[in-house]
Enzyme design. Structure first.
Site, PDB file in Angstrom:
ATOM      1  N   LYS A  35      -9.835   3.107  -2.270  1.00 24.75           N
ATOM      2  CA  LYS A  35      -9.924   2.711  -1.067  1.00 24.75           C
ATOM      3  C   LYS A  35     -11.146   3.324  -0.327  1.00 24.75           C
ATOM      4  CE  LYS A  35      -7.567   1.452   3.529  1.00 24.75           C
ATOM      5  NZ  LYS A  35      -6.358   1.808   4.307  1.00 24.75           N
ATOM      6  N   GLU A  73       0.896  -1.206  -0.223  1.00 24.04           N
ATOM      7  CA  GLU A  73      -0.106   0.165   0.110  1.00 24.04           C
ATOM      8  C   GLU A  73       0.832   1.261   0.148  1.00 24.04           C
ATOM      9  OE1 GLU A  73      -3.652   1.686   2.581  1.00 24.04           O
ATOM     10  OE2 GLU A  73      -2.316   0.310   3.685  1.00 24.04           O
ATOM     11  N   CYS A 129      -5.837  -2.887   2.560  1.00 22.20           N
ATOM     12  CA  CYS A 129      -5.314  -2.930   4.115  1.00 22.20           C
ATOM     13  C   CYS A 129      -6.324  -3.132   4.930  1.00 22.20           C
ATOM     14  CB  CYS A 129      -4.672  -1.820   4.153  1.00 22.20           C
ATOM     15  SG  CYS A 129      -3.637  -1.620   5.932  1.00 22.20           S
TER      16      CYS A 129
END
Length: 255
Positions: A107, A36, A141
Site C-alpha cells: 500500500k 484488507e 482502501c
C-alpha cells in the site's frame, strides 16, 4: 467475500476466511477477494507479533487452499521486513493463483494513523495471473480516493481492478461513488471488497460491489457477512473502450 475481521485474532480469521472460501468455491467462485488485513485487522498493539516475514505463514495457507481448489485469492496482510535488525511494516496486498504467489503490492498511501505504523510502498504495477491470462490492478482502501493509482494500473494493462478495504462509517456514499468512478473512468471491471462489523476505533458497513467495464453494477452486498458472485468478462473491456474511446482521446500533451 465480505467478512467481519476479528481484531488481533489471526487464527480465527484465517479459519473463517478458509471456511467462507470453501463455500465460495463450492458455489463456483474462481477468484476470491478478501478484505484488507483480513487476518488481523489493524492490530497496532500486537503488530510486532502478528506481522509476517517471507514466506508468510498466512499466505502459505492460502497457497495450499488455492492449489487444492484451483482458485485465485486476493487480499492483504501485515508484512514485516527487517532493516538493520529493525522491523519495518507494510500493508501488503497479494494475489495467490492456483498454488503460487503471483505477486504482491505494498500500500503506497497509508491512511492517517496507519502512517505511524506502516511504511509506504513505492511501486504500483499490475500483477499478472498466468492461469487466467489477465493482469490484476490491486489497490488498498484509501487508495480508492486516488484516481492516479487506478489510472496507472489501467495504462499498464490491468484488465481487472480489485480494491480490498476496511472502509468505515460514515463514508458509505463515498465508497460506492468512488468504486463506480474508478470503473467508469478506466472502463474496466472492478471488484471492491469491504469489511463488516467493528474494530476498537471504527465500524464497517460492507457494501462490497462488483462492477462491469461500463460501470454497471453486477452484484452488491449489504452490511452482513456474505459472498457475492458474478461472471466477469474482461474481453468486454475493448468493446466498452471502442464505443467511448477515453484512452485514445486523452490529451497526453496537457496531462
Amino acid at each position: 467475500m465480505q467478512m467481519e475481521v476479528e481484531h488481533c485474532s489471526k487464527t480465527d480469521n484465517i479459519i473463517k476466511a478458509l471456511s467462507m472460501a470453501e463455500k465460495a468455491v463450492s458455489s463456483g467462485a474462481d477468484i476470491i477477494v478478501l478484505p484488507e488485513v483480513f487476518s488481523t485487522g489493524f492490530c497496532y498493539e500486537g503488530i510486532s507479533d502478528l506481522a509476517e516475514e517471507a514466506p508468510f505463514l498466512t499466505i502459505s495457507k492460502l497457497i495450499d487452499f488455492s492449489k487444492s481448489k484451483e482458485c485465485t485469492m486476493i487480499g492483504s496482510i501485515i508484512e514485516a521486513q527487517f532493516q538493520g535488525g529493525v522491523p519495518v511494516f507494510y500493508n501488503m496486498g497479494f494475489c495467490v493463483e492456483h498454488g503460487k504467489l503471483a505477486g504482491v503490492y505494498r500500500k503506497s498511501h497509508p491512511f492517517r494513523q496507519e502512517q505511524n505504523y506502516f511504511a509506504a510502498g513505492n511501486s504500483i504495477h499490475p500483477i499478472f495471473l498466468e492461469k487466467h491470462d489477465i493482469k490484476i490492478g490491486l489497490e488498498i482502501c484509501y487508495e480508492l480516493r486516488f484516481p492516479e493509482v487506478a489510472r496507472k494500473l489501467a495504462l499498464e494493462g490491468a484488465d481487472l481492478l480489485v480494491t480490498v478495504a476496511q472502509f468505515p462509517h460514515p463514508r458509505k456514499h463515498v465508497w460506492r461513488t468512488l468504486a463506480l468512478a474508478r470503473s467508469i473512468e478506466n472502463q474496466m471491471p472492478h471488484i471492491a471488497c469491504n469489511s463488516v462489523g467493528s474494530s476498537p476505533t471504527s465500524s464497517f458497513f460492507g457494501d462490497s460491489i462488483i462492477i462491469g467495464a461500463a460501470g454497471d453494477v453486477l452484484a452488491e452486498a449489504d452490511d452482513k457477512e456474505c459472498m457475492i458472485m458474478h461472471l466477469i468478462d474482461t474481453a468486454n473491456n475493448d468493446k466498452v473502450r471502442s464505443e467511448i474511446p477515453v484512452f485514445s482521446d486523452r490529451r497526453t500533451d496537457l496531462y
